[in-house]
Design a protein around this motif. Structure first.
Motif, PDB file in Angstrom:
ATOM      1  N   ASP A  28       0.847  -1.184   0.000  1.00 28.73           N
ATOM      2  CA  ASP A  28       0.000   0.000   0.000  1.00 28.73           C
ATOM      3  C   ASP A  28       0.887   1.239   0.000  1.00 28.73           C
ATOM      4  OD1 ASP A  28      -2.207   1.575   0.035  1.00 28.73           O
ATOM      5  OD2 ASP A  28      -2.879   1.015   2.036  1.00 28.73           O
ATOM      6  N   ALA A  29       0.379   2.311  -0.570  1.00 31.19           N
ATOM      7  CA  ALA A  29       1.122   3.568  -0.624  1.00 31.19           C
ATOM      8  C   ALA A  29       0.726   4.414   0.576  1.00 31.19           C
ATOM      9  CB  ALA A  29       0.840   4.303  -1.925  1.00 31.19           C
ATOM     10  N   LYS A  30       1.301   4.122   1.735  1.00 32.19           N
ATOM     11  CA  LYS A  30       0.942   4.827   2.965  1.00 32.19           C
ATOM     12  C   LYS A  30       2.023   5.829   3.342  1.00 32.19           C
ATOM     13  CE  LYS A  30      -1.882   1.390   5.189  1.00 32.19           C
ATOM     14  NZ  LYS A  30      -2.353   1.021   6.489  1.00 32.19           N
ATOM     15  N   TYR A  31       1.594   6.844   4.070  1.00 30.83           N
ATOM     16  CA  TYR A  31       2.532   7.794   4.652  1.00 30.83           C
ATOM     17  C   TYR A  31       1.958   8.234   5.984  1.00 30.83           C
ATOM     18  CZ  TYR A  31       5.663  11.672   5.359  1.00 30.83           C
ATOM     19  OH  TYR A  31       6.603  12.503   5.883  1.00 30.83           O
ATOM     20  N   GLY A  32       2.785   8.229   7.027  1.00 26.69           N
ATOM     21  CA  GLY A  32       2.315   8.624   8.339  1.00 26.69           C
ATOM     22  C   GLY A  32       3.454   9.102   9.214  1.00 26.69           C
ATOM     23  N   ALA A  33       3.087   9.497  10.415  1.00 25.37           N
ATOM     24  CA  ALA A  33       4.063   9.992  11.384  1.00 25.37           C
ATOM     25  C   ALA A  33       4.732   8.812  12.080  1.00 25.37           C
ATOM     26  CB  ALA A  33       3.367  10.872  12.412  1.00 25.37           C
TER      27      ALA A  33
END
Length: 143
Positions: A28-33
């Motif tokens: 999945d193309a996720k982005y988070g802290a």
């Protein structure tokens, strides 16, 4: 389902290499802290934006090893990933203060690897394998 706008937005935030690594490892193309790192080097992320992540899938782990499994997640981080705890162990004062000093470090399950525990048998085998007993041939057998 990953939308095109979400993918472009995550590429812009994290860069091409971060996006490609997430796509290969977690699919999945996720982005988070970044919320913390454990003793194995695994990184734990959280994205609380409801427009980008499905509720319940907004916390994830980026494993440090290529051959990863669920036993590489320590219990403290597992409780955070499973929404049992609200705060991650790196920010939770209860987890930091109540961890006893005599507690052994978490070890992943090594079943199926070279480091797995294997017992050995000290009893004599019940069935003996047949081994032929060679005899020397004399010169008088064909004479």
């Amino acid at each position: 389902m990953v939308s095109l706008w979400r993918t472009v937005n995550n590429i812009r935030r994290g860069g091409w290499s971060y996006w490609w690594r997430n796509l290969q490892y977690i699919g999945d193309a996720k982005y988070g802290a970044l919320k913390g790192t454990d003793q194995f080097g695994n990184k734990y992320y959280e994205n609380l934006n409801p427009e980008e992540e499905v509720p319940g899938r907004h916390r994830w782990v980026d494993f440090a090893q290529h051959d990863f499994n669920a036993t590489q997640v320590p219990p403290e981080w597992h409780s955070w990933l499973s929404h049992i705890r609200k705060d991650p162990p790196s920010e939770d004062p209860v987890v930091q203060n109540l961890t006893p000093p005599w507690k052994t470090p978490w070890v992943e399950n090594l079943t199926g690897t070279r480091g797995a525990f294997k017992t050995y048998n000290t009893a004599a085998p019940k069935i003996q394998a047949w081994t032929p007993k060679p005899t020397s041939r004399g010169s008088d057998a064909r004479a």
